[in-house]
Design an enzyme around this catalytic site. Structure first.
Site, PDB file in Angstrom:
ATOM      1  N   GLU A 169      -1.693  11.440   3.900  1.00  0.00           N
ATOM      2  CA  GLU A 169      -2.719  11.305   4.929  1.00  0.00           C
ATOM      3  C   GLU A 169      -2.544  12.464   5.895  1.00  0.00           C
ATOM      4  O   GLU A 169      -1.429  12.956   6.100  1.00  0.00           O
ATOM      5  CB  GLU A 169      -2.588   9.992   5.681  1.00  0.00           C
ATOM      6  CG  GLU A 169      -2.885   8.758   4.868  1.00  0.00           C
ATOM      7  CD  GLU A 169      -2.768   7.491   5.701  1.00  0.00           C
ATOM      8  OE1 GLU A 169      -3.809   6.977   6.140  1.00  0.00           O
ATOM      9  OE2 GLU A 169      -1.630   7.045   5.918  1.00  0.00           O
ATOM     10  N   GLU A 218       0.869  -1.178   0.000  1.00  0.00           N
ATOM     11  CA  GLU A 218       0.000   0.000   0.000  1.00  0.00           C
ATOM     12  C   GLU A 218       0.900   1.220   0.000  1.00  0.00           C
ATOM     13  O   GLU A 218       1.875   1.275   0.762  1.00  0.00           O
ATOM     14  CB  GLU A 218      -0.911   0.021   1.237  1.00  0.00           C
ATOM     15  CG  GLU A 218      -1.716   1.303   1.403  1.00  0.00           C
ATOM     16  CD  GLU A 218      -2.510   1.323   2.709  1.00  0.00           C
ATOM     17  OE1 GLU A 218      -2.974   0.238   3.146  1.00  0.00           O
ATOM     18  OE2 GLU A 218      -2.665   2.419   3.298  1.00  0.00           O
TER      19      GLU A 218
END
Length: 336
Positions: free
Chosen positions: A178, A173
């Site tokens: 974020e 991933e």
């Protein structure tokens, strides 16, 4: 003139979302659209969405519909409706809203989808290029304004199209950006008493609960020509990904690098394929989660109700590949 442009964009978004009320208004973008650019290092634009239409381009993106919580105990249902996923004023709006919703209790790739229903207290938006577009190596870039507040968790990230090395996280991933709890009290920020950081990460390793990741945070700094605090401005987030290496950028500043020696997958011997799992096609995702283990356990903890409604506002997403080195992508990356 610029202020009028922003106002028009907001009004258009509210009309499309059928939510033009004082109680449900989300904040408007802090600046007008601008053209993005990168240094000429051989990157060739191969895919982009400038969000200049009046609806989501479903040849490029598909909304997720699920209430499973992302494996992180998130508090939202992702649903496919204009109140949560809309395009207007030159932007993609992924808007989190208050109000219970009941929907699929497992993720969309689960063999039992939709599974038993779950009910969540919020709704929000998530879009993906899965089965529509995926890439191995390149520069992936997006310009966006992030939502603020305790419990807000926007993300711009990548997952493997085919998971050839196995289920998460064996096939990896890549988190381009974020951010959690922007504007909330921060107890470990180096230069601020409020949360002002975004982060990049990769997830890999063994099957849960023995999975692992590496990450780095970077304080958001003021962007010339924009008003407001840095965390309230538009920023450009990117990765440059080549064989055995990934670089992370915020507003053109490279702040972190991960190399093949920093990752592994339990599915493949390191000596047989040192670049696995980051050696396959990955697709893109944008989402705005509400709550979850990370944001609710950090900063002021929990979810501040005043976070809702708010939106992740995306100006553009662009994908470049190295025209002179499609095999590895390394020729267009900065010198090590």
């Amino acid at each position: 003139m610029l202020e009028n442009m922003r106002t028009v964009g907001v009004v258009m978004a509210f009309i499309l979302a059928a939510c033009v009320t004082a109680e449900t208004a989300v904040s408007q973008p802090s600046t007008a659209k601008v053209d993005g650019h990168i240094s000429d290092r051989g990157w060739d634009l191969v895919w982009a969405d400038e969000f200049d239409g009046d609806a989501l381009d479903r040849t490029k993106w598909s909304p997720e519909v699920s209430c499973w919580g992302g494996g992180n105990e998130e508090r939202q249902c992702y649903i496919d409706r204009l109140e949560n996923v809309s395009v207007a004023g030159g932007y993609l709006w992924l808007t989190a809203r208050d109000g219970e919703w009941t929907g699929p209790g497992v993720h969309m790739e689960h063999p039992a989808y939709p599974g038993a229903s779950k009910t969540k207290p919020y709704t929000s938006g998530k879009v993906r290029t899965r089965d529509l577009a995926a890439w191995k190596y390149g520069r992936i870039e997006g310009r966006m304004e992030l939502p603020n507040g305790q419990g807000a968790w926007p993300a711009f990230w990548m997952m493997p199209q085919s998971s050839v090395h196995g289920g998460w996280p064996l096939s990896g991933e890549i988190d381009i950006m974020e951010a959690v709890n922007l504007g909330a009290t921060c107890y470990d920020c180096a230069d601020s008493d409020v949360e002002n950081r975004s982060s990049g990460a990769i997830h890999f390793g063994k099957r849960p609960p023995n999975n692992t990741h590496v990450s780095e945070r970077r304080a958001l700094t003021s962007v010339a020509g924009q008003d407001g605090m840095p965390r309230e401005q538009f920023h450009t987030f990117a990765v440059e990904w080549g064989e055995g290496r990934i670089d992370w950028f915020v507003d053109g500043d490279r702040f972190w690098t991960a190399k093949a020696e920093d990752w592994f997958t339990d599915a493949v011997r390191k000596s047989e394929n040192p670049n696995a799992p980051f050696d396959e096609d990955f697709y893109l995702m944008l989402n705005f989660a509400v709550g979850g283990k990370w944001p609710e356990g950090d900063n002021e903890r929990g979810i501040d109700p005043s976070v809702i409604p708010s939106a992740l506002i995306v100006d553009y997403v662009r994908v470049y590949q190295c025209d002179a080195d499609l095999e590895t992508g390394r020729a267009c990356m900065f010198d090590d």
